[in-house]
Design an enzyme around this catalytic site. Structure first.
Site, PDB file in Angstrom:
ATOM      1  N   THR A  20       0.917  -1.144   0.070  1.00 19.20           N
ATOM      2  CA  THR A  20       0.151   0.116   0.057  1.00 19.20           C
ATOM      3  C   THR A  20       0.898   1.265  -0.001  1.00 19.20           C
ATOM      4  O   THR A  20       2.070   1.237   0.400  1.00 19.20           O
ATOM      5  CB  THR A  20      -0.972  -0.178   1.312  1.00 19.20           C
ATOM      6  OG1 THR A  20      -0.325   0.031   2.654  1.00 19.20           O
ATOM      7  CG2 THR A  20      -1.899  -1.300   1.044  1.00 19.20           C
ATOM      8  N   GLU A  79      -5.044   3.728   3.379  1.00 21.66           N
ATOM      9  CA  GLU A  79      -4.133   2.915   2.598  1.00 21.66           C
ATOM     10  C   GLU A  79      -4.595   2.301   1.336  1.00 21.66           C
ATOM     11  O   GLU A  79      -5.087   1.573   1.179  1.00 21.66           O
ATOM     12  CB  GLU A  79      -4.121   1.732   3.548  1.00 21.66           C
ATOM     13  CG  GLU A  79      -3.606   1.899   4.983  1.00 21.66           C
ATOM     14  CD  GLU A  79      -3.465   0.502   5.807  1.00 21.66           C
ATOM     15  OE1 GLU A  79      -2.355  -0.345   5.731  1.00 21.66           O
ATOM     16  OE2 GLU A  79      -4.572   0.335   6.518  1.00 21.66           O
TER      17      GLU A  79
END
Length: 151
Positions: A20, A79
């Protein structure tokens, strides 16, 4: 949303195999609080820097905003997972996000394997939605593409 990519907990790449590109919630509190905790899809742009061989484009993304119940986070996170294979990281580079849709609320999972399966299913939902013309056209939004150096 926009901001520099920051280091997260280190679970995405190492534990989940899902790298991420985290954003700091603090300067984005108003935008993050306007969205219910959950999983979203949209487009992400990464500015390419001369010293790095990553970025310089607009990519599909699926994103978690919230507390990640499986990991029992005490702090809210943003994220995004850019659905593209990059040759390296892009910490500190500007990431711009154009959030287009909501996939589902946050959920807890009994196993790490179940969590990973669901994240991959969320990515497939994002890809399917972003292929639709009503969402695909947003990949060219000036907010995303303005000032980008092509890869």
């Amino acid at each position: 949303m926009r901001g520099p990519v920051v280091k997260g907990f280190g679970r995405g790449s190492k534990m989940l195999g899902i790298p991420t590109a985290n954003l700091d919630v603090s300067p984005l509190k108003l935008q993050a609080d306007a969205l219910a905790p959950g999983i979203y899809f949209g487009w992400a742009a990464v500015a390419k820097e001369d010293r790095r061989d990553v970025g310089g484009g607009v990519y599909r993304m699926v994103m978690s905003i919230g507390w990640n119940p499986f990991f029992d986070n005490a702090k809210k996170t943003i994220e995004p997972w850019l659905l593209h294979e990059f040759g390296g990281d892009f910490y500190d580079q500007e990431l711009r996000l154009h959030v287009l849709g909501y996939i589902r609320p946050e959920a807890n999972f009994t196993t790490l394997e179940d969590l990973v399966k669901r994240i991959h299913r969320d990515a497939e939902v994002a890809k399917t939605c972003l292929a639709l013309e009503e969402f695909a056209k947003h990949a060219h939004d000036p907010f995303l593409v303005e000032g980008l150096v092509p890869n």
